[in-house]
Scaffold this motif. Structure first.
Motif, PDB file in Angstrom:
ATOM      1  N   PRO A   1      22.175  10.225  -1.729  1.00 39.63           N
ATOM      2  CA  PRO A   1      20.856  10.617  -1.220  1.00 39.63           C
ATOM      3  C   PRO A   1      20.224  11.703  -2.081  1.00 39.63           C
ATOM      4  CG  PRO A   1      22.474  10.580   0.565  1.00 39.63           C
ATOM      5  CD  PRO A   1      23.227  10.351  -0.707  1.00 39.63           C
ATOM      6  N   GLU A   2      18.922  11.642  -2.166  1.00 38.10           N
ATOM      7  CA  GLU A   2      18.169  12.587  -2.998  1.00 38.10           C
ATOM      8  C   GLU A   2      18.495  14.044  -2.674  1.00 38.10           C
ATOM      9  OE1 GLU A   2      14.190  10.859  -3.369  1.00 38.10           O
ATOM     10  OE2 GLU A   2      13.581  12.910  -3.905  1.00 38.10           O
TER      11      GLU A   2
ATOM     12  N   GLN B   1      25.173  12.695 -11.088  1.00 36.35           N
ATOM     13  CA  GLN B   1      24.705  11.494 -11.801  1.00 36.35           C
ATOM     14  C   GLN B   1      25.872  10.615 -12.252  1.00 36.35           C
ATOM     15  OE1 GLN B   1      24.651  14.602 -12.924  1.00 36.35           O
ATOM     16  NE2 GLN B   1      25.936  14.427 -14.764  1.00 36.35           N
TER      17      GLN B   1
ATOM     18  N   PRO C   1      12.208  15.535   3.711  1.00 35.26           N
ATOM     19  CA  PRO C   1      11.238  14.568   3.186  1.00 35.26           C
ATOM     20  C   PRO C   1      10.291  14.058   4.280  1.00 35.26           C
ATOM     21  CG  PRO C   1      13.486  13.671   3.157  1.00 35.26           C
ATOM     22  CD  PRO C   1      13.582  15.042   3.713  1.00 35.26           C
TER      23      PRO C   1
ATOM     24  N   HIS D   1      21.001  15.574  -4.918  1.00 35.27           N
ATOM     25  CA  HIS D   1      20.860  15.409  -6.369  1.00 35.27           C
ATOM     26  C   HIS D   1      20.991  16.709  -7.149  1.00 35.27           C
ATOM     27  CE1 HIS D   1      18.968  11.125  -6.493  1.00 35.27           C
ATOM     28  NE2 HIS D   1      20.116  11.171  -5.851  1.00 35.27           N
TER      29      HIS D   1
ATOM     30  N   GLN E   1      17.986  23.618  -0.511  1.00 35.25           N
ATOM     31  CA  GLN E   1      17.986  22.202  -0.899  1.00 35.25           C
ATOM     32  C   GLN E   1      18.263  21.281   0.285  1.00 35.25           C
ATOM     33  OE1 GLN E   1      17.184  20.853  -3.680  1.00 35.25           O
ATOM     34  NE2 GLN E   1      17.168  22.555  -5.109  1.00 35.25           N
TER      35      GLN E   1
ATOM     36  N   GLU F   1      19.187   7.462   4.360  1.00 36.05           N
ATOM     37  CA  GLU F   1      19.306   8.886   4.041  1.00 36.05           C
ATOM     38  C   GLU F   1      18.272   9.737   4.778  1.00 36.05           C
ATOM     39  OE1 GLU F   1      18.211   8.083  -0.314  1.00 36.05           O
ATOM     40  OE2 GLU F   1      17.537  10.136  -0.021  1.00 36.05           O
TER      41      GLU F   1
END
Ligand code: 5GP
Ligand code: MN
Length: 327
Positions: free
Chosen positions: A58-59, A68, A202, A62, A196, A242
């Motif tokens: 999930p973003e 990554q 979102p 990140h 974060q 997410e």
């Protein structure tokens, strides 16, 4: 957790090389942070490590170092790998798609804190008293002599802050606070981590929350509160899995409510269910009735069948357990 148990587990890891670490589908902070911290530890010991997950990270996560590197394993990737499951009570938590493959791995390791863990591996390090799988990885790092780097501390702090609901859930122990303090001293930037995770909500999650507040349903005594999200609604709100993280907590965190449940239609005949409880009800036992599991206060299952049938069967059981047969 006995020191000897950790020592033996670590000795086995040290003997081998060429690892793959796999976490559960719909990955959360614990499975991602634990996998990353363990990878950093093993690499400090000179090992080759891959990071696998069938779902994308999930973003929200990140910002984590190394994130990554997660990839989805292909059919030919399993042979010869030493496979470490983290935060998974059983192999199918990594996705049904892995079931034909995972036994091709050379050695299976299992690091987890779910009370429902099936002890399915060659080497199991399962400690249900731990608030997060990350606390168990922390013990391994300490025992290994690998320095607690800022990267490892950051990943481990995320496992703890997410699985304890920021130190609010009853799984939080004195040792949880001690570990967290040490991680902060080792360089985990708690302000950035909290920002974060909790202050970048979102818009899709806000849309789901708006829908949730208007559509919560209640049992006769209002001790069970649940929310149903069908596919059409999720599509309209543009919400992916997410974006649903944490929604079930709003069902539970209401005055008088004991059990919160979220039912979401993943596919026409597949319903993902999340259970949360305050104190009286063992939702692990409830989830196990439907083939799932987890912890006493947080659990889940996947129901194969139509959404309306899942709702009827699961809510009936939940009310029976929470309010008794007379309700
Ligand atoms: P969540 O509701 O956040 O997806 O999951 C809550 C807890 O229940 C987590 O500890 C998770 O590992 C566990 N859990 C969620 N879904 C399942 C499932 O389908 N099977 C099992 N065994 N555990 C689950
Ligand atoms: Mn966990």
């Amino acid at each position: 957790m006995k020191n000897q148990e950790i020592k033996n587990f670590l000795a086995k890891l040290q003997e081998l090389d060429d690892f793959a670490i796999i976490g559960h589908i719909n990955p959360d902070g614990d499975t991602i942070g634990s996998a990353l911290a363990l990878a950093f530890m093993l690499e400090s010991l000179g090992k080759k490590v891959e990071l696998w997950n069938l779902d994308p990270v999930p973003e929200l996560y990140h910002f984590l170092p190394g994130v990554q590197r997660f990839s989805c394993p292909q059919a030919g990737d399993w042979q010869g790998k030493n496979l470490i499951f983290v935060d998974c009570s059983e192999p199918k938590r990594c996705g049904d798609e892995i079931l034909p493959y995972y036994r091709q791995a050379s050695t299976l390791f299992n690091i987890d804190h779910h009370i429902s863990n099936k002890l399915f591996a060659d080497f199991n390090l399962v400690v249900p008293e731990r608030a997060a799988s990350g606390e168990i990885i922390y013990e391994l790092v300490k025992m290994s002599g690998v320095p607690l780097s800022r990267e490892i501390a950051t990943c481990l702090y995320v496992t703890i802050v997410t699985d304890t609901g920021s130190f609010r859930f009853p799984n939080t122990t004195a040792s949880t606070f001690r570990i967290a303090a040490e991680l902060k001293e080792a360089g985990a930037d708690t302000e950035t981590i909290n920002h974060q995770i909790y202050e970048e909500i979102p818009p899709e999650t806000l849309a789901v929350l708006g829908y949730a507040f208007a559509h919560f349903q209640y049992s006769p005594q209002r001790k069970v509160c649940w929310l149903v999200l069908d596919k059409q609604t999720l599509t309209r709100l543009q919400a992916r899995d997410e974006h649903l993280e944490g929604i079930v907590n709003y069902a539970k965190a209401q005055k008088g409510v004991e059990v919160g449940i979220l039912l979401r239609e993943a596919e026409p005949d597949l319903v993902k269910v999340s259970f949360r409880s305050k104190k009286a009800v063992d939702v692990n036992a409830l989830a196990q009735i439907f083939g799932g599991g987890g912890h006493q206060r947080a659990a889940g299952c996947r129901y194969r069948g139509p959404l309306t049938e899942a709702e009827q069967k699961i809510i009936e059981q939940a009310i029976l357990i929470t309010e008794g047969a007379g309700a």
